[in-house]
Scaffold this motif. Structure first.
Motif, PDB file in Angstrom:
ATOM      1  N   LEU A  32      64.933  90.037 100.940  1.00  0.00           N
ATOM      2  CA  LEU A  32      64.179  90.994 100.140  1.00  0.00           C
ATOM      3  C   LEU A  32      64.079  90.550  98.687  1.00  0.00           C
ATOM      4  O   LEU A  32      64.996  89.908  98.150  1.00  0.00           O
ATOM      5  CB  LEU A  32      64.843  92.359 100.199  1.00  0.00           C
ATOM      6  N   GLN A  36      61.911  94.775  93.580  1.00  0.00           N
ATOM      7  CA  GLN A  36      60.983  95.814  94.021  1.00  0.00           C
ATOM      8  C   GLN A  36      61.668  97.159  94.248  1.00  0.00           C
ATOM      9  O   GLN A  36      61.008  98.146  94.566  1.00  0.00           O
ATOM     10  CB  GLN A  36      60.287  95.380  95.323  1.00  0.00           C
ATOM     11  N   THR A 178      60.856 101.230 104.653  1.00  0.00           N
ATOM     12  CA  THR A 178      59.936 100.415 103.852  1.00  0.00           C
ATOM     13  C   THR A 178      60.542  99.052 103.590  1.00  0.00           C
ATOM     14  O   THR A 178      59.875  98.027 103.724  1.00  0.00           O
ATOM     15  CB  THR A 178      59.606 101.127 102.528  1.00  0.00           C
ATOM     16  N   ALA A 179      61.812  99.023 103.197  1.00  0.00           N
ATOM     17  CA  ALA A 179      62.496  97.744 102.995  1.00  0.00           C
ATOM     18  C   ALA A 179      62.581  96.958 104.298  1.00  0.00           C
ATOM     19  O   ALA A 179      62.452  95.728 104.309  1.00  0.00           O
ATOM     20  CB  ALA A 179      63.894  97.978 102.417  1.00  0.00           C
ATOM     21  N   TYR A 181      60.388  97.026 106.694  1.00  0.00           N
ATOM     22  CA  TYR A 181      59.045  96.434 106.854  1.00  0.00           C
ATOM     23  C   TYR A 181      58.921  95.182 105.988  1.00  0.00           C
ATOM     24  O   TYR A 181      58.361  94.167 106.415  1.00  0.00           O
ATOM     25  CB  TYR A 181      57.981  97.454 106.480  1.00  0.00           C
ATOM     26  N   ASP A 182      59.464  95.231 104.774  1.00  0.00           N
ATOM     27  CA  ASP A 182      59.385  94.080 103.865  1.00  0.00           C
ATOM     28  C   ASP A 182      60.152  92.879 104.390  1.00  0.00           C
ATOM     29  O   ASP A 182      59.912  91.739 103.948  1.00  0.00           O
ATOM     30  CB  ASP A 182      59.914  94.463 102.486  1.00  0.00           C
ATOM     31  N   ARG A 240      53.302 102.867 100.095  1.00  0.00           N
ATOM     32  CA  ARG A 240      54.011 101.720 100.663  1.00  0.00           C
ATOM     33  C   ARG A 240      54.101 101.843 102.182  1.00  0.00           C
ATOM     34  O   ARG A 240      54.212 102.944 102.728  1.00  0.00           O
ATOM     35  CB  ARG A 240      55.409 101.598 100.049  1.00  0.00           C
ATOM     36  N   GLN A 242      55.706 101.290 106.015  1.00  0.00           N
ATOM     37  CA  GLN A 242      57.039 101.388 106.598  1.00  0.00           C
ATOM     38  C   GLN A 242      56.954 101.248 108.113  1.00  0.00           C
ATOM     39  O   GLN A 242      55.899 101.465 108.721  1.00  0.00           O
ATOM     40  CB  GLN A 242      57.690 102.729 106.267  1.00  0.00           C
TER      41      GLN A 242
END
Length: 317
Positions: A32, A36, A178-179, A181-182, A240, A242
């Motif tokens: 990550l 962000q 969301t993280a 997904y990142d 954002r 997810q």
């Protein structure tokens, strides 16, 4: 002969695999970009919001709410922005008591009672239900989930107040979807965005375990039919993306074989369970917590044995 003479030559410093950052990034799993995610402490007067972990959660200090006290609009907006920013807010003991908990929750929207035979109304107010380990026998809360994801419209926020918790154990783990997904490779993420999935309340037998009365169970089954949802969704307020698949309610991915569906879901569940996107929240008596059901997934940890654990819950519409 010296020892150095027996060692292989070092790789070139300009394009060798061990010194070229671009190649290192290409051959290793993704990490990550932590810039962000918020890491500063936000302050409004005597109230501050401090990050709980690197990617999810924050603790609110200095706030006190009483049943007969007013909360300024600026405070409400400060808390609301903090919740969207961090995914969950944990309020230190003393912020509220059981009687004023619903007042805190109402700062974020309309409070709604939602209960089952194992999670009855708490008796504290009309819109709270009790999660009491002495009467609750179902274990669905120990599986990763998004509250009510088997409905087309889920409650945006869920809140809990700790009335009585064990000295050790009984934590709740939160994962920033969301993280997660990142963490996905961009090409793989784009493929997931083209897919839809079935969410069903009975994927893990929720109704079967919660409703022993067959007529009640049939009524709940009719009330909540299966729905088709995107595998990746966009938060309506932050914008954002997810992961919108969870182990408790996601039944299968459409348009692929059963085995392919499970393999793809396992990729997403693996991202959700990555430790770098998680925070383990430790309860103490008097702590209140609210989370953004559109940003985080959560699950309880059943490591408190026969000790009693009583939380009061409210959903926010």
């Amino acid at each position: 002969m010296s020892l150095s003479a027996t060692l292989p030559a070092a790789p070139p410093v300009t394009n060798g695999i061990y010194v070229d950052d671009e190649k290192l990034d290409r051959i290793q799993s993704k990490v990550l970009d932590f810039t962000q995610y918020p890491h500063d402490v936000a302050t409004l007067g005597d109230i501050n919001i401090a990050p709980y972990s690197a990617t999810v959660g924050a603790t609110v200090h200095g706030l006190r709410i009483r049943p007969d006290s007013d909360v300024a609009p600026a405070v409400r907006d400060f808390l609301y922005r903090g919740l969207l920013r961090h995914g969950f807010l944990s309020f230190e003991p003393g912020t509220v008591d059981a009687q004023s908990f619903e007042r805190l929750v109402s700062l974020f929207g309309q409070v709604k009672l939602l209960n089952t035979p194992y999670t009855p109304g708490s008796g504290k107010t009309g819109q709270l239900n009790a999660i009491d380990s002495s009467i609750k026998r179902t274990r669905m809360n120990y599986i990763w989930h998004i509250d009510q994801s088997f409905q087309n419209v889920q409650p945006p926020f869920t809140s809990l107040f700790a009335q009585e918790v064990p000295g050790t154990g009984g934590d709740t783990v939160f994962s920033n979807a969301t993280a997660a997904y990142d963490l996905l490779d961009p090409a793989l993420a784009a493929y997931f965005e083209s897919l839809t999935a079935v969410h069903d309340v009975e994927t893990q037998g929720f109704l079967t375990l919660a409703y022993h009365d067959l007529a009640q169970r049939a009524g709940q089954r009719e009330k909540y039919p299966s729905i088709e949802v995107p595998l990746i969704r966009t938060h309506p307020e932050t914008g954002r993306k997810q992961i919108f698949a969870n182990e408790l309610y996601t039944q299968r991915i459409l348009g692929v074989t059963r085995r392919t569906s499970q393999a793809l879901l396992d990729v997403l569940f693996d991202a959700i369970s990555a430790p770098e996107v998680q925070a383990r929240h430790r309860w103490t008596d008097g702590v209140a917590l609210i989370w953004d059901n559109r940003t985080v997934q959560h699950r309880g940890v059943p490591d408190f044995g026969g000790k009693r654990r009583v939380l009061h819950r409210a959903l926010v519409l």
